[in-house]
Design an enzyme around this catalytic site. Structure first.
Site, PDB file in Angstrom:
ATOM      1  N   LYS A  19     -35.447  19.179 -33.758  1.00 53.04           N
ATOM      2  CA  LYS A  19     -33.943  18.931 -33.686  1.00 53.04           C
ATOM      3  C   LYS A  19     -33.109  20.079 -33.997  1.00 53.04           C
ATOM      4  O   LYS A  19     -32.217  20.503 -33.232  1.00 53.04           O
ATOM      5  CB  LYS A  19     -33.469  17.551 -34.272  1.00 53.04           C
ATOM      6  CG  LYS A  19     -31.903  17.151 -33.857  1.00 53.04           C
ATOM      7  CD  LYS A  19     -31.852  15.426 -33.829  1.00 53.04           C
ATOM      8  CE  LYS A  19     -31.685  15.151 -35.422  1.00 53.04           C
ATOM      9  NZ  LYS A  19     -30.343  15.516 -36.124  1.00 53.04           N
ATOM     10  N   SER A  20     -33.380  20.443 -35.171  1.00 54.99           N
ATOM     11  CA  SER A  20     -32.656  21.577 -35.936  1.00 54.99           C
ATOM     12  C   SER A  20     -32.938  22.929 -34.972  1.00 54.99           C
ATOM     13  O   SER A  20     -31.957  23.557 -34.719  1.00 54.99           O
ATOM     14  CB  SER A  20     -33.169  21.746 -37.100  1.00 54.99           C
ATOM     15  OG  SER A  20     -32.768  20.728 -37.891  1.00 54.99           O
ATOM     16  N   ARG A  24     -30.102  25.145 -32.570  1.00 51.38           N
ATOM     17  CA  ARG A  24     -29.868  26.527 -32.720  1.00 51.38           C
ATOM     18  C   ARG A  24     -30.075  27.436 -31.759  1.00 51.38           C
ATOM     19  O   ARG A  24     -29.538  28.354 -31.417  1.00 51.38           O
ATOM     20  CB  ARG A  24     -30.569  26.864 -34.019  1.00 51.38           C
ATOM     21  CG  ARG A  24     -29.915  26.469 -35.298  1.00 51.38           C
ATOM     22  CD  ARG A  24     -31.027  26.325 -36.504  1.00 51.38           C
ATOM     23  NE  ARG A  24     -30.538  26.192 -37.908  1.00 51.38           N
ATOM     24  CZ  ARG A  24     -30.222  24.856 -38.255  1.00 51.38           C
ATOM     25  NH1 ARG A  24     -30.279  23.707 -37.276  1.00 51.38           N
ATOM     26  NH2 ARG A  24     -29.494  24.595 -39.396  1.00 51.38           N
ATOM     27  N   GLY A  91     -24.218  15.769 -36.949  1.00 48.43           N
ATOM     28  CA  GLY A  91     -23.446  16.309 -37.671  1.00 48.43           C
ATOM     29  C   GLY A  91     -23.960  17.872 -37.787  1.00 48.43           C
ATOM     30  O   GLY A  91     -23.167  18.843 -38.001  1.00 48.43           O
ATOM     31  N   ARG A 119     -18.282  11.205 -41.866  1.00 44.11           N
ATOM     32  CA  ARG A 119     -19.053  12.241 -42.517  1.00 44.11           C
ATOM     33  C   ARG A 119     -18.430  13.448 -43.201  1.00 44.11           C
ATOM     34  O   ARG A 119     -17.204  13.841 -42.625  1.00 44.11           O
ATOM     35  CB  ARG A 119     -20.127  12.650 -41.890  1.00 44.11           C
ATOM     36  CG  ARG A 119     -21.178  11.444 -41.605  1.00 44.11           C
ATOM     37  CD  ARG A 119     -22.441  11.839 -40.775  1.00 44.11           C
ATOM     38  NE  ARG A 119     -23.217  12.740 -41.488  1.00 44.11           N
ATOM     39  CZ  ARG A 119     -24.222  13.082 -41.090  1.00 44.11           C
ATOM     40  NH1 ARG A 119     -24.787  13.113 -39.853  1.00 44.11           N
ATOM     41  NH2 ARG A 119     -25.178  13.956 -41.857  1.00 44.11           N
ATOM     42  N   GLN A 166     -26.626  22.927 -43.200  1.00 48.28           N
ATOM     43  CA  GLN A 166     -25.618  22.865 -42.218  1.00 48.28           C
ATOM     44  C   GLN A 166     -24.557  23.569 -42.940  1.00 48.28           C
ATOM     45  O   GLN A 166     -23.826  24.558 -42.048  1.00 48.28           O
ATOM     46  CB  GLN A 166     -25.196  21.601 -41.819  1.00 48.28           C
ATOM     47  CG  GLN A 166     -26.229  20.711 -41.170  1.00 48.28           C
ATOM     48  CD  GLN A 166     -26.058  19.335 -40.948  1.00 48.28           C
ATOM     49  OE1 GLN A 166     -24.873  18.760 -41.404  1.00 48.28           O
ATOM     50  NE2 GLN A 166     -26.949  18.479 -40.178  1.00 48.28           N
ATOM     51  N   ASP A 311     -34.730  14.477 -44.773  1.00 39.27           N
ATOM     52  CA  ASP A 311     -34.460  13.452 -43.619  1.00 39.27           C
ATOM     53  C   ASP A 311     -35.817  12.351 -43.561  1.00 39.27           C
ATOM     54  O   ASP A 311     -35.650  11.490 -42.701  1.00 39.27           O
ATOM     55  CB  ASP A 311     -34.405  14.302 -42.335  1.00 39.27           C
ATOM     56  CG  ASP A 311     -33.171  15.056 -42.176  1.00 39.27           C
ATOM     57  OD1 ASP A 311     -32.369  14.762 -42.825  1.00 39.27           O
ATOM     58  OD2 ASP A 311     -33.336  16.066 -41.335  1.00 39.27           O
ATOM     59  N   LYS A 338     -25.539  10.767 -45.210  1.00 38.89           N
ATOM     60  CA  LYS A 338     -26.301  11.134 -43.898  1.00 38.89           C
ATOM     61  C   LYS A 338     -25.617   9.841 -42.851  1.00 38.89           C
ATOM     62  O   LYS A 338     -24.467   9.439 -42.909  1.00 38.89           O
ATOM     63  CB  LYS A 338     -27.793  10.945 -43.923  1.00 38.89           C
ATOM     64  CG  LYS A 338     -28.294  11.901 -44.946  1.00 38.89           C
ATOM     65  CD  LYS A 338     -28.276  13.286 -44.359  1.00 38.89           C
ATOM     66  CE  LYS A 338     -28.795  14.242 -45.258  1.00 38.89           C
ATOM     67  NZ  LYS A 338     -28.557  15.783 -44.837  1.00 38.89           N
ATOM     68  N   ARG A 384     -32.939   7.387 -38.197  1.00 37.99           N
ATOM     69  CA  ARG A 384     -34.096   7.346 -39.211  1.00 37.99           C
ATOM     70  C   ARG A 384     -34.413   6.100 -39.711  1.00 37.99           C
ATOM     71  O   ARG A 384     -35.334   5.648 -40.306  1.00 37.99           O
ATOM     72  CB  ARG A 384     -33.855   8.463 -39.729  1.00 37.99           C
ATOM     73  CG  ARG A 384     -33.676   9.840 -39.288  1.00 37.99           C
ATOM     74  CD  ARG A 384     -34.337  11.059 -40.195  1.00 37.99           C
ATOM     75  NE  ARG A 384     -33.916  12.216 -39.375  1.00 37.99           N
ATOM     76  CZ  ARG A 384     -34.303  12.768 -38.321  1.00 37.99           C
ATOM     77  NH1 ARG A 384     -35.420  12.331 -37.650  1.00 37.99           N
ATOM     78  NH2 ARG A 384     -34.031  13.913 -37.593  1.00 37.99           N
TER      79      ARG A 384
END
Ligand code: S3P
Length: 425
Positions: A19-20, A24, A91, A119, A166, A311, A338, A384
């Site tokens: 995902k990260s 990007r 996020g 958040r 982040q 996570d 989170k 999650r």
């Protein structure tokens, strides 16, 4: 959705893209000149929010089942968005895009779902305003919706109070538009995908220990990216393979970047039988993981390892509930901010399943080894949490009902199908 105890897990699973890294790839591809081709892109709702946002700023992005094609327009090629940018539940999209938007010449507004609007955004508003950025919380509560008015930015050396990729990434991305070099020092090193990928696109970026340094106005060039499987998604199968008696599974193509591999180190320290096979390196390291059922024992998890498994702490809680002895988790106050308050939610539902677990200010204490029984779990719209309790259900007596189970579409739309196949359901 209703879940039941499993007999054993067998077979292979290929993990969807990280995902990260997927986020990007879209962001940096949009800021690069020319075409960026992304394979194994994660088609989860969060990453689709990132695609939508850049499309709204004039970037042409083709999304086909085989690949994503991004027709980047360069560092100064974004256009004022056609409407409010909707971050959904993401996020990562919200915080990283804020760094990019701070350096534009137009105004934009970001919003998101109920969870995103709660958040904390002060953590990016503070460094961006130190750089000269104008990021305003519309309801003056340090949360989204945010109004970002592009402004000339100055390079700074930011000492972050939280180890957050982040925050680090938002500052580095703003640094692309600053008038001099920008440095970020974090208390503990967080995931470094931004540093690796921005450098690959052509940015002048160096990392030394806990400090990353970037020079402004690089020429970024479109690239090919093959996204490794997400270790945060693999974590659910690692845990399931370890805790369900008789299991033996092969988890293919998992990203094992050292800033993300804490789950492997902890699972092995708990006595987990995990073998790394076919290790590869293509910008980011990957491996296949062979996981065999193991009797786990409790451990203490604290300090520098925390950001590398932040996570994965919900699923580590499930492993700890099945382990003999006590597991102590400290230095993880970030769990409270989170997608849900993951300390409260894990304590509430693991207790309801019969586990001896106590929440603390910055983690939890779990006395493992009690038999678990099914219960009703509310995912709190946190992907999650839903996946962690789906795994817990595999060793619980009776039925486990998960309310809001569809939320797994955020990071792993095919999760239940893959889990059911391995369980032979
Ligand atoms: C992410 C960083 C982490 C992580 C999140 C993804 C990223 O958040 O929890 O799921 O892609 O940069 P923080 O940076 O806030 O710790």
């Amino acid at each position: 959705m209703i879940f039941q105890k499993a007999h054993t897990l067998r077979g292979e699973v290929t993990i969807p893209g990280d995902k990260s890294i997927s986020h990007r790839a879209v962001m940096f591809g949009s800021l690069a000149e020319g075409r960026t081709e992304v394979t194994n892109f994660l088609q989860g709702a969060d990453c689709l929010s990132t695609i939508d946002a850049f499309r709204k700023m004039g970037i042409e992005i083709e999304n086909t089942p085989e690949k994503i094609l991004i027709h980047g327009r360069g560092l100064h090629g974004l256009q004022a968005p056609s409407s409010v940018l909707d971050m959904g539940n993401s996020g990562t999209t919200t915080r990283l895009i804020s760094g990019i938007l701070a350096g534009q010449t137009f105004e934009s507004t970001l919003t998101g779902d109920a969870s995103i609007r709660k958040r904390p955004m002060r953590r990016i508003m503070e460094p961006l305003s130190m750089m000269g950025g104008k990021v305003e919380s519309i309801n003056s509560n340090d949360c989204a919706p945010l109004r970002i008015t592009g402004a000339p930015l100055h390079g700074i050396h930011y000492h972050s109070k939280v180890a957050s990729a982040q925050v680090k990434s938002a500052v580095l991305l703003a640094g692309l538009y600053a008038d001099g070099e920008t440095l970020v020092t974090e208390p503990t090193l967080s995931r470094n995908h931004t540093e690796i990928m921005l450098r690959y696109f052509g940015a002048d970026l160096q990392s030394e220990g806990k400090t990353a340094r970037i020079l402004p106005e690089p020429h970024l060039e479109g690239r090919k990216i093959d996204v490794p499987g997400d270790i945060s998604s693999a974590a659910y199968f690692i845990a399931a393979g370890l805790i369900v008696p008789g299991s033996e599974i092969l988890i293919r193509n998992v990203g094992i970047n050292p800033t993300r591999d804490g789950i492997l180190r902890v699972a092995q320290e708990m006595g987990g039988n995990i073998t790394l096979l076919d290790e590869n390196y293509n910008g980011e390291p990957t491996a296949d993981l062979l996981v065999k059922h193991s009797q786990l024992h409790g451990v203490t998890i604290e300090g520098d390892i925390i950001p590398t498994l932040i996570d994965e702490l919900p699923i580590i809680n499930i492993m700890a509930a099945c382990a003999n002895g006590t597991t102590v988790i400290r230095d993880a106050a970030e769990l409270k901010v989170k997608e849900s308050n993951r300390i409260d939610v894990m304590v509430r539902y693991l207790s309801a399943m019969g586990c001896d677990i106590t929440g603390t200010d910055d983690g939890m204490v779990i006395h493992g080894g009690q038999p678990l029984h099914g219960t009703e779990v509310d995912s709190h719209m946190d992907h999650r949490i839903a996946m962690s309790f789906a795994v817990a259900s595999l060793v619980a007596e009776g039925e486990t009902t998960i309310k809001g189970s569809d939320v797994v579409s955020i990071s792993y739309p095919g999760f239940y199908k893959d889990l059911a196949r391995l369980c032979g359901f």
